[in-house]
Design a protein around this motif. Structure first.
Motif, PDB file in Angstrom:
ATOM      1  N   LEU A  47      70.420  35.038  82.623  1.00  0.00           N
ATOM      2  CA  LEU A  47      69.127  34.749  83.691  1.00  0.00           C
ATOM      3  C   LEU A  47      69.610  34.747  84.928  1.00  0.00           C
ATOM      4  CD1 LEU A  47      67.231  31.986  81.812  1.00  0.00           C
ATOM      5  CD2 LEU A  47      66.532  34.292  81.808  1.00  0.00           C
ATOM      6  N   GLU A  48      70.954  34.362  84.880  1.00  0.00           N
ATOM      7  CA  GLU A  48      71.750  34.444  86.157  1.00  0.00           C
ATOM      8  C   GLU A  48      72.440  36.033  86.579  1.00  0.00           C
ATOM      9  OE1 GLU A  48      74.773  31.455  86.175  1.00  0.00           O
ATOM     10  OE2 GLU A  48      73.186  29.825  85.247  1.00  0.00           O
ATOM     11  N   GLY A  49      72.517  36.886  85.633  1.00  0.00           N
ATOM     12  CA  GLY A  49      73.163  38.167  85.523  1.00  0.00           C
ATOM     13  C   GLY A  49      74.762  37.863  85.645  1.00  0.00           C
ATOM     14  N   ARG A  50      75.155  36.773  84.968  1.00  0.00           N
ATOM     15  CA  ARG A  50      76.506  36.483  85.122  1.00  0.00           C
ATOM     16  C   ARG A  50      77.737  37.512  84.555  1.00  0.00           C
ATOM     17  NH1 ARG A  50      78.720  30.493  83.479  1.00  0.00           N
ATOM     18  NH2 ARG A  50      77.029  30.046  84.957  1.00  0.00           N
ATOM     19  N   LEU A  51      77.386  37.984  83.357  1.00  0.00           N
ATOM     20  CA  LEU A  51      78.031  38.853  82.481  1.00  0.00           C
ATOM     21  C   LEU A  51      77.661  40.316  82.560  1.00  0.00           C
ATOM     22  CD1 LEU A  51      78.979  36.964  79.342  1.00  0.00           C
ATOM     23  CD2 LEU A  51      80.359  36.923  81.629  1.00  0.00           C
ATOM     24  N   PRO A  52      78.570  41.274  82.880  1.00  0.00           N
ATOM     25  CA  PRO A  52      78.106  42.723  82.905  1.00  0.00           C
ATOM     26  C   PRO A  52      77.954  43.337  81.665  1.00  0.00           C
ATOM     27  CG  PRO A  52      80.396  42.460  83.152  1.00  0.00           C
ATOM     28  CD  PRO A  52      79.950  41.134  83.405  1.00  0.00           C
TER      29      PRO A  52
END
Length: 272
Positions: A47-52
Motif C-alpha cells: 500500500l506504501e509501494g515499499r518493495l519493488p
C-alpha cells in the motif's frame, strides 16, 4: 547497481519458488535482496509501494493496481487450494461469530466477505489462528498456508472450504497470490525478472530435495510430509504461467469484489 528488494513469505511454496534465484542456482538479471515477511505485512507494505518486487495477496493487489503489475510466473492459483473456515464444532451461521482472520488484505478475508457478512473479524498472524480457536477465544478461524494441513491436530473441524465455494460459484480456479513488480521498474526490467522467477521455479521442480533445508529453515511446520503437501498444493501449472484461465479467474474475483464495493476499480492491465 543497488540490489532490488524482493519480498516473499516464509511459507514453503514461496521459499521453494525463490530458492534457486536467491541461492545463485539460476542467473538473476539484477542483484536481489530477499526480504521474508508474513504475507499480510507484505500486503500492507505494498500500500506504501515499499518493495519493488513482492509476493502479494490478490486482494491486496486489487488496491494497488495503479502502482504494481503481476508477473505471469510465481503465482498461487488453482483448484483445491482454498482457505478454510474451522471451528471446535460445526457452525450453522456466521452472524455474530468472532472469526480470527490472517489480515484484512488477504484473499482469504476477501473471499469470506464475498461469501457472507455479519461476522466479527479479529486480525491475528496466520500461525496464531489455530491455537485461538482451539482455546475458545474465538468461534471460528480463517486459515491459510500450512494450517490447512494441521488443523485436525487441534481438535477442530472444517466448517467451510472457500475454494470449493468459489469453484462451485464460478467454475474457475481460485486466485490466492501473485508476484508483483512496481510499474516504475519499466517493462524491460519487469519482463527480465518474470523470466528469472520462472527459471527459479523450473530449477526447484527439477531439484526439489535440494530446496528442503531452505524450506525447513523458514517453515512454521517442520514435518517434511506437511512441507511437501504444501508445495504440491500451491505450486502447479499456474505457477509457471498464469495462463488465460488464470487471468479470467483474477478478473472475475476483482469484478465480484468491485461490484460489492470491497475493492476500488482500476483500468490498469493486470498482468505483464
Amino acid at each position: 547497481m543497488e540490489a532490488l528488494k524482493l519480498g516473499y513469505s516464509p511459507c514453503p511454496n514461496d521459499t521453494f519458488l525463490f530458492y534457486a534465484l536467491t541461492h545463485g542456482r539460476v542467473e538473476s538479471p539484477y542483484p536481489l535482496e530477499a526480504v521474508l515477511e508474513d504475507v499480510e505485512t507484505l500486503n500492507l507494505w505494498a500500500l506504501e509501494g515499499r518493495l519493488p518486487l513482492t509476493k502479494l495477496s490478490y486482494a491486496a493487489y486489487g488496491r494497488v493496481r495503479d502502482r504494481y503489475v503481476a508477473l505471469r510466473s510465481g503465482g498461487a492459483l488453482g483448484r483445491g487450494v482454498g482457505p478454510l473456515l474451522v471451528a471446535r464444532r460445526p457452525l450453522k451461521d456466521l452472524r455474530g461469530a468472532r472469526v480470527a482472520i490472517p489480515g484484512r488484505h488477504t484473499t482469504a478475508f476477501l473471499l469470506l466477505s464475498l461469501f457472507g457478512e455479519g461476522f466479527e473479524p479479529l486480525e491475528v498472524r496466520y500461525d496464531r489462528i489455530l491455537p485461538l480457536v482451539a482455546q475458545g477465544e474465538v468461534e471460528a478461524g480463517l486459515i491459510i498456508h500450512e494450517s490447512r494441513f494441521t488443523y485436525p491436530a487441534y481438535g477442530l473441524v472444517k466448517v467451510l472450504d472457500l475454494g470449493e465455494w468459489w469453484e462451485g460459484e464460478t467454475g474457475l480456479p481460485l486466485p490466492l497470490g501473485a508476484i508483483l513488480a512496481r510499474r516504475d521498474l519499466g517493462e524491460d526490467r519487469i519482463r527480465a525478472l518474470d523470466q528469472a522467477v520462472r527459471r527459479s521455479l523450473e530449477y526447484a521442480l527439477a531439484h526439489p530435495e535440494e530446496t528442503l533445508p531452505y524450506l525447513k529453515a523458514h517453515a512454521q511446520e517442520l514435518s517434511e510430509e506437511v512441507i511437501w503437501a504444501h508445495v504440491r498444493t500451491y505450486v502447479n501449472a499456474f505457477s509457471l504461467d498464469v495462463g488465460a484461465e488464470g487471468e479470467k479467474a483474477v478478473e472475475r474475483l476483482f469484478a465480484e469484489a468491485e461490484r460489492r464495493g470491497l475493492l476500488p476499480p482500476s483500468s490498469q492491465p493486470l498482468f505483464l
